[in-house]
Design an enzyme around this catalytic site. Structure first.
Site, mmCIF file in Angstrom:
data_model
loop_
_atom_site.group_PDB
_atom_site.id
_atom_site.type_symbol
_atom_site.label_atom_id
_atom_site.label_comp_id
_atom_site.label_asym_id
_atom_site.label_seq_id
_atom_site.Cartn_x
_atom_site.Cartn_y
_atom_site.Cartn_z
ATOM 1 N N SER A 1 54.974 1.705 64.375
ATOM 2 C CA SER A 1 53.410 1.389 64.239
ATOM 3 C C SER A 1 53.257 0.535 63.318
ATOM 4 C CB SER A 1 52.755 2.863 64.062
ATOM 5 O OG SER A 1 51.453 2.684 63.855
ATOM 6 N N GLY B 1 45.718 3.247 84.978
ATOM 7 C CA GLY B 1 45.781 4.230 83.958
ATOM 8 C C GLY B 1 44.755 4.253 82.945
ATOM 9 N N GLY B 2 45.198 4.935 81.720
ATOM 10 C CA GLY B 2 44.367 5.197 80.718
ATOM 11 C C GLY B 2 43.784 3.844 80.027
ATOM 12 N N THR C 1 47.496 7.648 68.695
ATOM 13 C CA THR C 1 48.136 6.728 69.789
ATOM 14 C C THR C 1 49.084 7.572 70.553
ATOM 15 O OG1 THR C 1 49.654 4.546 69.941
ATOM 16 C CG2 THR C 1 49.981 6.079 68.209
ATOM 17 N N SER D 1 50.006 0.081 62.296
ATOM 18 C CA SER D 1 48.649 0.805 61.683
ATOM 19 C C SER D 1 48.645 0.727 60.178
ATOM 20 C CB SER D 1 48.203 1.774 62.454
ATOM 21 O OG SER D 1 47.880 1.467 63.769
ATOM 22 N N LYS E 1 44.584 6.350 93.141
ATOM 23 C CA LYS E 1 44.029 6.437 91.863
ATOM 24 C C LYS E 1 42.727 5.640 91.388
ATOM 25 C CE LYS E 1 48.691 7.814 89.991
ATOM 26 N NZ LYS E 1 49.456 7.583 88.883
ATOM 27 N N LYS F 1 46.048 10.788 72.941
ATOM 28 C CA LYS F 1 44.806 10.364 72.888
ATOM 29 C C LYS F 1 44.015 11.346 73.741
ATOM 30 C CE LYS F 1 45.782 5.516 72.503
ATOM 31 N NZ LYS F 1 45.555 3.952 72.984
ATOM 32 N N ASP G 1 39.586 0.856 71.616
ATOM 33 C CA ASP G 1 40.592 0.228 72.169
ATOM 34 C C ASP G 1 39.895 -0.740 73.275
ATOM 35 O OD1 ASP G 1 42.928 1.136 71.449
ATOM 36 O OD2 ASP G 1 42.935 2.861 72.859
ATOM 37 N N GLY H 1 46.577 -2.264 87.231
ATOM 38 C CA GLY H 1 46.893 -0.998 86.773
ATOM 39 C C GLY H 1 45.693 -0.010 86.663
HETATM 40 P P1 ATR Z 1 48.626 4.304 80.188
HETATM 41 O O1 ATR Z 1 47.830 5.506 79.678
HETATM 42 O O2 ATR Z 1 49.367 3.209 79.199
HETATM 43 O O3 ATR Z 1 47.411 3.006 81.257
HETATM 44 P P2 ATR Z 1 49.472 5.479 82.670
HETATM 45 O O4 ATR Z 1 48.194 6.206 82.679
HETATM 46 O O5 ATR Z 1 50.684 5.806 82.978
HETATM 47 O O6 ATR Z 1 49.608 4.688 81.296
HETATM 48 O O7 ATR Z 1 49.226 4.092 83.822
HETATM 49 C C1 ATR Z 1 50.054 3.162 83.856
HETATM 50 C C2 ATR Z 1 49.639 2.428 85.219
HETATM 51 O O8 ATR Z 1 50.573 1.408 85.312
HETATM 52 C C3 ATR Z 1 49.456 3.135 86.746
HETATM 53 O O9 ATR Z 1 48.420 2.326 87.063
HETATM 54 C C4 ATR Z 1 50.872 2.749 87.205
HETATM 55 O O10 ATR Z 1 50.713 2.883 88.592
HETATM 56 P P3 ATR Z 1 50.771 4.288 89.379
HETATM 57 O O11 ATR Z 1 49.526 4.676 89.407
HETATM 58 O O12 ATR Z 1 51.153 3.792 90.737
HETATM 59 O O13 ATR Z 1 51.827 4.943 88.552
HETATM 60 C C5 ATR Z 1 50.952 1.297 86.640
HETATM 61 N N1 ATR Z 1 52.508 0.972 86.929
HETATM 62 C C6 ATR Z 1 53.528 1.321 86.315
HETATM 63 N N2 ATR Z 1 54.650 0.710 86.436
HETATM 64 C C7 ATR Z 1 54.152 -0.397 87.493
HETATM 65 C C8 ATR Z 1 54.817 -1.214 88.137
HETATM 66 N N3 ATR Z 1 56.239 -1.530 88.216
HETATM 67 N N4 ATR Z 1 54.019 -2.115 89.147
HETATM 68 C C9 ATR Z 1 52.728 -1.807 89.019
HETATM 69 N N5 ATR Z 1 52.052 -0.929 88.653
HETATM 70 C C10 ATR Z 1 52.938 -0.031 87.579
#
Ligand code: ATR
Length: 273
Positions: free
Chosen positions: A15, A129-130, A62, A17, A156, A66, A102, A127
């Site tokens: 980190s 995700g979070g 981190t 930070s 998703k 979170k 963030d 993506g």
């Molecule tokens: P974070 O909290 O860091 O955003 P996360 O919640 O695990 O991490 O989300 C990661 C994102 O990256 C997800 O949308 C994941 O796609 P899935 O929902 O299909 O798992 C996406 N991701 C990870 N590897 C990937 C890849 N090789 N190609 C495309 N998307 C990918």
């Protein structure tokens, strides 16, 4: 007594930070100490309680805590509620105020540091995700002409769509359906780098003069940024500016002064090779 702040994560040794906050403190003449805490998995609340007993005033959070921090907070700001995650806690007696800087840090970095307006532009966020969830609110607030979220796993995107029912600029596309539009800003908010991959974004999704932004930092030229270069993109950056900007927001919340960020960004930027 010197005020104590910290960042908690696992792992945490990488980190930046502590370096950033100590630098801010020096630059603004604030008397504080800032440490890194390696949080044991599954014991977030007990760990934080123990540090509060020792006088901890505020905490950055981190990976992977979170969401634990979100549950721990007794109050949450709008960005934290939208993100479903907290990256900054401020302690005040029995209260633990949760915030999420963030997304605002990302938006500030793009607009203020990289001089790239979001308003009226087309933005592609990779993506679901979070990281994406935290970024959408602050990006949408700046009025992009279109903000497309690319998803790998169908379904998703539904939760994200439900969070912003009024956002007409927002749409969702599977990777296979990208390519019809070229975007001014392409942001990698996936974790694909961790498996050494780039998200499968077609080269024609990058507009001429586009900015390619990887939200991760310190990973050099990631597969995503390499892909962007292959598409002819010359403006490739990582998330170091986002990191420093979110830290500045936390520092301002805690100390009442907003530190200058440019010097710190320059100090910790590693050339992308
Ligand atoms: P974070 O909290 O860091 O955003 P996360 O919640 O695990 O991490 O989300 C990661 C994102 O990256 C997800 O949308 C994941 O796609 P899935 O929902 O299909 O798992 C996406 N991701 C990870 N590897 C990937 C890849 N090789 N190609 C495309 N998307 C990918």
């Amino acid at each position: 007594m010197t005020d104590l702040y910290a960042v908690i994560g696992n792992p945490i040794s990488h980190s930046k930070s502590p370096l950033i906050h100590k630098g801010f403190a020096e630059a603004t003449g604030q008397d504080l100490d800032y440490i890194a805490i390696e949080g044991p998995f599954g014991r977030f609340a007990e760990t934080v309680d123990a540090w509060r007993d020792k006088g901890l005033r505020g905490l950055n959070i981190t990976v992977p805590f979170k969401m634990d921090a979100y549950r721990y907070a007794t109050r949450r700001d709008a960005a934290a509620r939208e993100a479903g995650a907290v990256n900054c806690l401020t302690f005040d007696g029995a209260e633990a105020e949760g915030a999420n800087y963030d997304g605002i840090g990302l938006a500030r970095d793009i607009e203020a540091n990289l001089a790239t307006p979001v308003a009226g532009r087309t933005v592609l966020v990779l993506g679901t995700g979070g990281a994406t969830r935290g970024a959408l609110g602050p990006l949408l607030a700046r009025g992009p002409a279109r903000l497309t979220v690319a998803f790998r796993t169908p379904g998703k995107e539904a939760e994200l769509r439900a969070l912003f029912p009024e956002a007409r600029a927002l749409d969702f596309l599977a990777y296979a359906d990208l390519g019809g539009e070229a975007y001014d800003l392409v942001l990698n908010a996936t974790s694909a780098t961790l498996s050494g991959e780039a998200p499968p974004v077609p080269l024609k999704a990058f507009a001429r003069g586009a900015l390619a932004y990887d939200l991760a930092y310190g990973k050099g030229l990631t597969p995503f940024l390499r892909l962007a270069r292959a598409a002819g993109v010359t403006r490739c950056v990582d998330g170091v500016g986002m990191l420093v900007e979110q830290a500045a927001e936390a520092f301002a919340r805690w100390r009442g002064v907003r530190p200058e960020t440019k010097t710190m960004i320059e100090k910790i930027t590693v050339p992308l090779v």
